[in-house]
Design a protein around this motif. Structure first.
Motif, PDB file in Angstrom:
ATOM      1  N   CYS A 105       0.834  -1.204   0.000  1.00 44.14           N
ATOM      2  CA  CYS A 105       0.000   0.000   0.000  1.00 44.14           C
ATOM      3  C   CYS A 105       0.867   1.252   0.000  1.00 44.14           C
ATOM      4  CB  CYS A 105      -0.885   0.037   1.239  1.00 44.14           C
ATOM      5  SG  CYS A 105      -1.907  -1.428   1.440  1.00 44.14           S
ATOM      6  N   VAL A 106       0.382   2.251  -0.725  1.00 44.82           N
ATOM      7  CA  VAL A 106       1.045   3.549  -0.753  1.00 44.82           C
ATOM      8  C   VAL A 106       0.180   4.512   0.047  1.00 44.82           C
ATOM      9  CG1 VAL A 106       1.925   5.385  -2.251  1.00 44.82           C
ATOM     10  CG2 VAL A 106       1.901   3.000  -3.066  1.00 44.82           C
ATOM     11  N   GLY A 107       0.784   5.196   0.993  1.00 39.59           N
ATOM     12  CA  GLY A 107       0.037   6.162   1.807  1.00 39.59           C
ATOM     13  C   GLY A 107       0.401   7.587   1.416  1.00 39.59           C
TER      14      GLY A 107
ATOM     15  N   HIS B  66     -13.239   4.828   5.582  1.00 37.05           N
ATOM     16  CA  HIS B  66     -13.141   4.324   4.200  1.00 37.05           C
ATOM     17  C   HIS B  66     -12.033   5.079   3.463  1.00 37.05           C
ATOM     18  CE1 HIS B  66     -15.033   8.068   2.798  1.00 37.05           C
ATOM     19  NE2 HIS B  66     -15.921   7.906   3.772  1.00 37.05           N
ATOM     20  N   GLU B  67     -11.337   4.363   2.584  1.00 33.40           N
ATOM     21  CA  GLU B  67     -10.368   4.977   1.666  1.00 33.40           C
ATOM     22  C   GLU B  67     -10.504   4.237   0.336  1.00 33.40           C
ATOM     23  OE1 GLU B  67      -6.311   4.943   3.042  1.00 33.40           O
ATOM     24  OE2 GLU B  67      -6.763   6.035   4.888  1.00 33.40           O
ATOM     25  N   VAL B  68     -11.042   4.873  -0.693  1.00 26.96           N
ATOM     26  CA  VAL B  68     -11.169   4.214  -1.992  1.00 26.96           C
ATOM     27  C   VAL B  68      -9.837   4.355  -2.756  1.00 26.96           C
ATOM     28  CG1 VAL B  68     -12.146   6.233  -3.228  1.00 26.96           C
ATOM     29  CG2 VAL B  68     -12.647   3.912  -4.011  1.00 26.96           C
ATOM     30  N   GLU B  69      -9.422   3.273  -3.396  1.00 20.73           N
ATOM     31  CA  GLU B  69      -8.104   3.296  -4.063  1.00 20.73           C
ATOM     32  C   GLU B  69      -8.119   2.440  -5.333  1.00 20.73           C
ATOM     33  OE1 GLU B  69      -4.782   2.822  -1.429  1.00 20.73           O
ATOM     34  OE2 GLU B  69      -5.795   3.959   0.181  1.00 20.73           O
ATOM     35  N   LEU B  70      -7.243   2.795  -6.265  1.00 18.21           N
ATOM     36  CA  LEU B  70      -6.997   1.943  -7.424  1.00 18.21           C
ATOM     37  C   LEU B  70      -5.864   0.973  -7.065  1.00 18.21           C
ATOM     38  CD1 LEU B  70      -7.596   1.441 -10.496  1.00 18.21           C
ATOM     39  CD2 LEU B  70      -5.570   2.856 -10.956  1.00 18.21           C
TER      40      LEU B  70
ATOM     41  N   ILE C  83       5.275   3.518   2.241  1.00 17.64           N
ATOM     42  CA  ILE C  83       4.840   2.151   1.908  1.00 17.64           C
ATOM     43  C   ILE C  83       4.516   1.367   3.180  1.00 17.64           C
ATOM     44  CG2 ILE C  83       5.549  -0.021   0.768  1.00 17.64           C
ATOM     45  CD1 ILE C  83       5.318   2.370  -1.169  1.00 17.64           C
ATOM     46  N   PHE C  84       3.402   0.643   3.121  1.00 16.32           N
ATOM     47  CA  PHE C  84       3.085  -0.309   4.194  1.00 16.32           C
ATOM     48  C   PHE C  84       2.386  -1.509   3.570  1.00 16.32           C
ATOM     49  CE2 PHE C  84      -0.371   2.759   3.875  1.00 16.32           C
ATOM     50  CZ  PHE C  84      -1.505   1.980   3.920  1.00 16.32           C
ATOM     51  N   LEU C  85       2.150  -2.557   4.361  1.00 16.79           N
ATOM     52  CA  LEU C  85       1.557  -3.791   3.832  1.00 16.79           C
ATOM     53  C   LEU C  85       0.227  -4.096   4.510  1.00 16.79           C
ATOM     54  CD1 LEU C  85       4.670  -6.188   3.869  1.00 16.79           C
ATOM     55  CD2 LEU C  85       3.698  -5.037   1.886  1.00 16.79           C
TER      56      LEU C  85
ATOM     57  N   ALA D 134      -4.066  -1.495  12.440  1.00 15.39           N
ATOM     58  CA  ALA D 134      -4.983  -0.452  11.951  1.00 15.39           C
ATOM     59  C   ALA D 134      -5.374  -0.664  10.493  1.00 15.39           C
ATOM     60  CB  ALA D 134      -4.333   0.925  12.115  1.00 15.39           C
ATOM     61  N   LYS D 135      -4.485  -1.293   9.734  1.00 15.68           N
ATOM     62  CA  LYS D 135      -4.696  -1.468   8.290  1.00 15.68           C
ATOM     63  C   LYS D 135      -4.907  -2.926   7.897  1.00 15.68           C
ATOM     64  CE  LYS D 135      -3.678   2.784   6.592  1.00 15.68           C
ATOM     65  NZ  LYS D 135      -4.550   3.508   5.632  1.00 15.68           N
ATOM     66  N   GLY D 136      -4.637  -3.863   8.822  1.00 14.47           N
ATOM     67  CA  GLY D 136      -4.572  -5.263   8.417  1.00 14.47           C
ATOM     68  C   GLY D 136      -5.542  -6.198   9.092  1.00 14.47           C
TER      69      GLY D 136
ATOM     70  N   GLY E  98      -3.066   4.559  -3.032  1.00 15.96           N
ATOM     71  CA  GLY E  98      -3.363   5.718  -2.180  1.00 15.96           C
ATOM     72  C   GLY E  98      -4.752   6.272  -2.447  1.00 15.96           C
ATOM     73  N   THR E  99      -5.243   7.018  -1.486  1.00 17.65           N
ATOM     74  CA  THR E  99      -6.632   7.488  -1.569  1.00 17.65           C
ATOM     75  C   THR E  99      -6.713   8.994  -1.775  1.00 17.65           C
ATOM     76  OG1 THR E  99      -8.811   7.195  -0.537  1.00 17.65           O
ATOM     77  CG2 THR E  99      -7.050   7.939   0.923  1.00 17.65           C
ATOM     78  N   PRO E 100      -7.689   9.448  -2.563  1.00 11.30           N
ATOM     79  CA  PRO E 100      -7.930  10.894  -2.677  1.00 11.30           C
ATOM     80  C   PRO E 100      -8.650  11.427  -1.433  1.00 11.30           C
ATOM     81  CG  PRO E 100      -9.459   9.688  -4.097  1.00 11.30           C
ATOM     82  CD  PRO E 100      -8.562   8.664  -3.456  1.00 11.30           C
TER      83      PRO E 100
ATOM     84  N   LEU F  38     -10.755  -0.986  -1.254  1.00  7.89           N
ATOM     85  CA  LEU F  38     -10.913  -0.080  -0.105  1.00  7.89           C
ATOM     86  C   LEU F  38      -9.803  -0.383   0.890  1.00  7.89           C
ATOM     87  CD1 LEU F  38     -14.783  -0.326   0.423  1.00  7.89           C
ATOM     88  CD2 LEU F  38     -13.502   1.576  -0.543  1.00  7.89           C
ATOM     89  N   ASP F  39      -9.065   0.650   1.234  1.00  5.42           N
ATOM     90  CA  ASP F  39      -8.043   0.525   2.278  1.00  5.42           C
ATOM     91  C   ASP F  39      -8.725   0.930   3.584  1.00  5.42           C
ATOM     92  OD1 ASP F  39      -5.862   0.663   3.947  1.00  5.42           O
ATOM     93  OD2 ASP F  39      -4.989   2.445   2.996  1.00  5.42           O
ATOM     94  N   MET F  40      -9.555  -0.012   4.116  1.00  3.16           N
ATOM     95  CA  MET F  40     -10.288   0.296   5.355  1.00  3.16           C
ATOM     96  C   MET F  40      -9.271   0.467   6.491  1.00  3.16           C
ATOM     97  SD  MET F  40     -13.382   0.505   4.299  1.00  3.16           S
ATOM     98  CE  MET F  40     -14.130   0.851   5.881  1.00  3.16           C
TER      99      MET F  40
HETATM  100 MG   LIG Z   1      -4.807   4.172   1.902  1.00  3.79          MG
END
Ligand SMILES: [Mg+2]
Ligand SMILES: CC(=O)CC(=O)C(=O)O
Length: 220
Positions: free
Chosen positions: A17-19, A65-69, A39-41, A117-119, A186-188, A96-98
């Motif tokens: 994941c790119v933050g 919520h974080e919407v991402e490509l 960067i994180f996983l 928090a991310k995993g 990454g999310t907008p 989604l990077d919840m």
């Molecule tokens: Mg994200």
């Protein structure tokens, strides 16, 4: 790679994941604008597909919520040069990077990693594969997200600080990218909380949409 995400057996071993890849998102959370990719996983055990629910982990009081490509890697590669990076792209996903934001904020303050928090289980809702040819320019793709029908995020990957070839190159100089791995880009801006009972719907251009219910995780 099959077009169906059939319980991930044919997918890779990691979600990279790119933050903080969108300036406006850095501003909304008062984070510094990165000079190099952050960067994180996420573990692949956090994947969920449509029909499954997003489960708020026990003890989380602010699930965002974080919407991402997502970029799906087609072949193994390390030390990939930017000018050949797109040769490693097999397709795309909407994801989604919840994020358990309260857990992330606490971890940040304590200098601890964001892994929980991310995993947590269900932290990565993901679509089926979008074939590579369906997205001509992945660095100019529209992403949107609604909660209970109300638009919360609407951005474009053209506003990313680091584009897809530079991200693939950067990551692969440290960590081998393997076939089936997914890179979340990454999310907008517009991230925010969801609660049990909410419905999240999101989309990428006019190509694909997906919908998820949010519920509490009940202890077994
Ligand atoms: Mg994200
Ligand atoms: C603040 C974050 O959680 C970073 C992140 O995931 C992003 O997409 O930006």
């Amino acid at each position: 790679m099959q077009n169906n995400l059939s319980r991930f057996s044919e997918w890779g071993r990691k979600v990279v994941c790119v933050g903080r890849n969108f300036k406006d998102h850095c501003v909304e959370l008062s984070n510094p604008i990165p000079k190099e990719p952050l960067i994180f996983l996420k573990p692949t055990s956090s994947y969920v597909v449509e029909g499954e629910s997003i489960k708020i982990p026990n003890g989380c009081n602010s699930l965002h919520h974080e919407v991402e490509l997502g970029v799906v890697i087609s072949k193994d590669g390390s030390n990939i040069l930017e000018n050949s990076a797109m040769d490693y792209v097999g397709g795309y996903v909407l994801a989604l990077d919840m994020t358990a934001r309260d857990w992330q904020d606490k971890a940040k303050k304590q200098g601890k990693p964001w892994s929980f928090a991310k995993g947590f289980d269900t932290a990565c809702p993901i679509s089926s594969l979008i074939p590579r040819g369906d997205i001509v320019n992945p660095d100019d793709v529209g992403l949107w997200l609604k909660v209970n029908g109300v638009e919360k995020q609407n951005g474009s990957t053209k506003d990313m600080i680091f584009n897809i070839p530079s991200l693939i190159s950067y990551i692969s100089h440290v960590m081998t990218l393997e076939r089936g791995d997914v890179v979340l880009t990454g999310t907008p801006e517009g991230v925010g909380p969801v609660e049990a009972g909410d419905v999240i719907e999101c989309g990428v251009n006019n190509l694909l949409t997906m919908k998820f219910n949010v519920m509490k995780k009940f202890q077994s």
